[in-house]
Design a protein around this motif. Structure first.
Motif, short mmCIF file in Angstrom:
data_model
loop_
_atom_site.label_atom_id
_atom_site.label_comp_id
_atom_site.label_asym_id
_atom_site.label_seq_id
_atom_site.Cartn_x
_atom_site.Cartn_y
_atom_site.Cartn_z
N ALA A 83 0.81 -1.22 0.00
CA ALA A 83 0.00 0.00 0.00
C ALA A 83 0.84 1.27 0.00
O ALA A 83 0.29 2.37 0.08
CB ALA A 83 -0.94 0.01 1.21
N LEU A 84 2.16 1.15 -0.10
CA LEU A 84 3.02 2.33 -0.04
C LEU A 84 2.62 3.39 -1.06
O LEU A 84 2.59 4.59 -0.76
CB LEU A 84 4.49 1.92 -0.25
CG LEU A 84 5.18 1.21 0.90
CD1 LEU A 84 6.57 0.74 0.47
CD2 LEU A 84 5.29 2.12 2.11
N MET A 85 2.32 2.97 -2.28
CA MET A 85 2.01 3.94 -3.33
C MET A 85 0.75 4.74 -2.99
O MET A 85 0.64 5.92 -3.33
CB MET A 85 1.87 3.26 -4.69
CG MET A 85 0.66 2.35 -4.84
SD MET A 85 0.51 1.66 -6.53
CE MET A 85 0.12 3.13 -7.48
N TYR A 112 1.49 7.66 -0.65
CA TYR A 112 2.09 8.78 -1.39
C TYR A 112 1.04 9.53 -2.20
O TYR A 112 1.07 10.76 -2.28
CB TYR A 112 3.18 8.24 -2.32
CG TYR A 112 3.94 9.30 -3.07
CD1 TYR A 112 5.08 9.88 -2.52
CD2 TYR A 112 3.53 9.72 -4.34
CE1 TYR A 112 5.79 10.85 -3.21
CE2 TYR A 112 4.23 10.69 -5.03
CZ TYR A 112 5.36 11.26 -4.46
OH TYR A 112 6.06 12.22 -5.15
N MET A 113 0.08 8.80 -2.77
CA MET A 113 -0.92 9.41 -3.63
C MET A 113 -2.07 10.04 -2.85
O MET A 113 -3.00 10.60 -3.44
CB MET A 113 -1.46 8.37 -4.61
CG MET A 113 -0.40 7.89 -5.60
SD MET A 113 -0.90 6.42 -6.56
CE MET A 113 -2.24 7.10 -7.54
N GLY A 114 -2.05 9.91 -1.52
CA GLY A 114 -3.05 10.54 -0.68
C GLY A 114 -4.33 9.75 -0.51
O GLY A 114 -5.30 10.25 0.06
N HIS A 115 -4.35 8.50 -0.98
CA HIS A 115 -5.54 7.67 -0.83
C HIS A 115 -5.65 7.05 0.56
O HIS A 115 -6.74 6.66 0.98
CB HIS A 115 -5.54 6.54 -1.87
CG HIS A 115 -5.50 7.03 -3.28
ND1 HIS A 115 -5.29 6.21 -4.37
CD2 HIS A 115 -5.67 8.28 -3.80
CE1 HIS A 115 -5.31 6.92 -5.48
NE2 HIS A 115 -5.54 8.17 -5.16
N MET A 116 -4.50 6.92 1.24
CA MET A 116 -4.45 6.31 2.56
C MET A 116 -3.42 7.05 3.40
O MET A 116 -2.58 7.78 2.86
CB MET A 116 -4.06 4.83 2.48
CG MET A 116 -4.88 3.97 1.55
SD MET A 116 -4.24 2.28 1.40
CE MET A 116 -4.77 1.61 2.99
N THR A 117 -3.50 6.85 4.70
CA THR A 117 -2.43 7.30 5.59
C THR A 117 -1.65 6.06 6.05
O THR A 117 -2.10 4.92 5.88
CB THR A 117 -2.99 8.03 6.82
OG1 THR A 117 -3.71 7.09 7.63
CG2 THR A 117 -3.91 9.17 6.40
N THR A 162 -2.60 1.54 6.85
CA THR A 162 -1.93 0.36 6.32
C THR A 162 -1.55 -0.64 7.42
O THR A 162 -1.04 -1.72 7.11
CB THR A 162 -0.65 0.74 5.56
OG1 THR A 162 0.34 1.23 6.48
CG2 THR A 162 -0.95 1.81 4.51
N LYS A 163 -1.79 -0.30 8.67
CA LYS A 163 -1.48 -1.21 9.78
C LYS A 163 -2.71 -2.07 10.08
O LYS A 163 -3.72 -1.56 10.56
CB LYS A 163 -1.04 -0.43 11.02
CG LYS A 163 0.28 0.30 10.82
CD LYS A 163 0.86 0.82 12.12
CE LYS A 163 0.06 1.96 12.68
NZ LYS A 163 0.71 2.54 13.89
N LEU A 201 9.76 5.31 1.03
CA LEU A 201 8.61 6.19 0.84
C LEU A 201 8.88 7.55 1.49
O LEU A 201 8.61 8.60 0.89
CB LEU A 201 7.36 5.56 1.45
CG LEU A 201 6.10 6.44 1.39
CD1 LEU A 201 5.65 6.66 -0.04
CD2 LEU A 201 4.97 5.83 2.22
N ASP A 202 9.39 7.54 2.71
CA ASP A 202 9.69 8.80 3.41
C ASP A 202 10.70 9.63 2.64
O ASP A 202 10.57 10.86 2.52
CB ASP A 202 10.21 8.50 4.82
CG ASP A 202 9.17 7.85 5.71
OD1 ASP A 202 7.97 7.95 5.39
OD2 ASP A 202 9.55 7.20 6.70
N GLN A 203 11.71 8.96 2.10
CA GLN A 203 12.73 9.67 1.33
C GLN A 203 12.15 10.24 0.04
O GLN A 203 12.45 11.38 -0.34
CB GLN A 203 13.87 8.72 1.00
CG GLN A 203 15.00 9.35 0.19
CD GLN A 203 16.17 8.42 0.03
OE1 GLN A 203 17.01 8.29 0.92
NE2 GLN A 203 16.23 7.73 -1.11
N MET A 204 11.28 9.48 -0.61
CA MET A 204 10.65 9.96 -1.84
C MET A 204 9.76 11.16 -1.56
O MET A 204 9.71 12.12 -2.34
CB MET A 204 9.85 8.83 -2.48
CG MET A 204 9.26 9.17 -3.84
SD MET A 204 8.49 7.72 -4.61
CE MET A 204 7.79 8.48 -6.08
N GLU A 205 9.04 11.12 -0.45
CA GLU A 205 8.20 12.26 -0.06
C GLU A 205 9.06 13.52 0.06
O GLU A 205 8.69 14.59 -0.44
CB GLU A 205 7.52 11.97 1.28
CG GLU A 205 6.35 11.01 1.21
CD GLU A 205 5.07 11.69 0.81
OE1 GLU A 205 5.11 12.88 0.44
OE2 GLU A 205 4.01 11.03 0.84
#
Length: 452
Positions: A43-45, A48-53, A57-58, A130-134
């Motif tokens: 669910a990482l993507m 990033y796309m704002g569909h989930m926090t 995902t937990k 993901l954090d780095q990409m953000e």
């Protein structure tokens, strides 16, 4: 009381921990340096796309672990003394174990020119990525490049476009994922990628990454000599087992940690599960198809965790992942595959195939079968949702393709009122196989699916 130590809190490690806790009173410790708690990596993507926090995902509330007496340790294991059965972490913690489970996962490959330390070059595997990409893509970048096809590559493209960042997608194959998909499916997805405004470059490889003068990537050069500006480069050229730190030790490793049919390594009381595993004798599906020795797939990690837990609970169990399946989403197109669908049919003529594609060029289905018996061996579906249990049973039972086509509506999982395509698929088969005269004998619906 045994102490079961699990290194890795992905789907494999956590499944093993949960299943062992259900049947035993052992002390269980799960160690991970990535995150405090288990989360859905697939669910990482969507974060990033704002569909989930991240919290979405937990799968379990944070109190779940203490309530179920599963100890979580946020640390990085940097040394294992297999003889003394103890390990040491980067924060100085020393733990002894009775049973050690290595669920180490995998890491993105960074071959050749992509193995650079330039800022702005990264893969996408875990939460730190993901954090780095953000952070990197929030710095006002003008252009991005994604290198390498496959599932992560297309996810990176969709993620970047969701932030209105123009992206060039560099794929070394003649069409998208051609090493996995047959020609028609590969071309279908290739067209769809371009329709979503991705600057797709085929038969293209990167030879050099350029520093912008500040230690950050500023451009890439391709094998053809083309230079593309990019302040962010996503690397998607596959993954490999995260085991480099275990090489040159007593543990048998190759491309992964070598395990037997019970997921045991060459060392006593040491097991391995998930992405880091390499099977000495790859398992066979119930229809006889041989699985790959290494498989980085979410559901195989889960099955390994369940299988190992049974063994640790006193019920020795051989790992059996069953009929192969996988699924993905290419922008708007849902993809499912079951059984054996090679990118190219074998030269010996042992397989036959029927491929149907909708005139809109965005929906397709392929069914493979044995040339001698007609037994169905695999299926690809693009844009048509299919039921896994139905296809698994057909493949396991070696149902002939005529039976499958006659009952194809049983497998349809599209919502009610969606346009059905089974009749046109069957019509193409009949046109290519004159004299067969196959007719639909099943209608879509729960009653018919259960009792036809």
């Amino acid at each position: 009381m045994r102490h079961v130590v699990i290194i890795g809190n992905g789907i494999a490690g956590i499944t093993a921990a949960r299943e062992v806790r259900k049947g035993a009173d052992d002390k269980i410790t799960v160690i991970s340096s990535e995150t405090d708690h288990f989360f859905s990596r697939t669910a990482l993507m969507y974060i990033y796309m704002g569909h989930m926090t991240y919290a979405h995902t937990k799968p379990y509330e944070d109190f779940f672990w203490a309530k179920n007496r599963i100890d979580l340790l946020r640390a990085h294991v940097n040394r294992i003394d297999f003889e003394q059965k103890k390990l040491t972490t980067d924060n100085g913690t020393v733990l002894t174990y009775d049973v050690l489970v290595l669920a180490l996962g995998s890491k993105p490959n960074r071959p050749g020119s992509l193995g650079t330390s330039l800022r702005g070059v990264q893969g996408l595997y875990g939460k730190p990525d993901l954090d780095q990409m953000e952070q990197l893509t929030a710095e006002g970048i003008q252009k991005a490049v994604v290198v390498g096809g496959g599932l992560i590559g297309i996810e990176l493209c969709e993620m970047l476009l969701s932030r209105h960042i123009p992206v060039s997608f560099l794929v070394r194959e003649p069409s998208f994922w051609r090493s996995v998909l047959p020609e028609e499916e590969s071309q279908l997805v290739t067209r769809h990628i371009r329709a979503h405004h991705v600057d797709l470059h085929l038969n293209t490889e990167v030879t050099e990454l350029h520093d912008d003068g500040s230690g950050r990537v500023g451009a890439v050069t391709t094998k053809a000599g083309n230079r593309l500006d990019a302040q962010f480069v996503g690397v998607s050229v596959g993954v490999s087992a995260n085991i480099d730190w275990l090489r040159n030790g007593p543990l048998d490793v190759d491309r992964g940690i070598l395990v037997d049919e019970m997921l045991q390594t060459n060392l006593p009381d040491v097991y391995a599960i998930g992405d880091c595993v390499q099977h000495r004798n790859p398992p066979r599906s119930t229809n006889g198809a041989v699985r790959r020795p290494t498989e980085q797939i979410w559901y195989t990690g889960r099955i390994m965790g369940e299988t190992l837990a049974k063994t640790l609970l006193g019920k020795p169990t051989v790992y059996n992942p069953g009929v192969f399946f996988n699924s993905a989403k290419f922008f708007d197109i849902e993809y499912q595959t079951y059984g054996d669908v090679p990118a190219n049919l074998p030269d010996d003529g042992s397989l036959k195939t029927v491929y149907w594609e909708h005139p809109n060029g965005e929906i397709g289905m392929r069914i493979n079968c044995r040339a001698d018996s007609g037994a169905v061996t695999g299926m690809n579906a693009l844009g048509i949702r299919q039921r896994q249990d139905v296809w698994t049973n057909w493949i396991e039972q070696s149902r002939p393709i005529q039976h499958v086509l006659e009952h194809l509506p049983q497998a349809n999982f599209d919502p009610e009122f969606f346009r059905q395509h089974e009749a046109t698929i069957l019509a193409k088969f009949n046109a290519e196989n004159p004299g067969m005269g196959v007719e639909l004998k099943a209608k879509k619906g729960l009653f018919q699916r259960l009792f036809a």
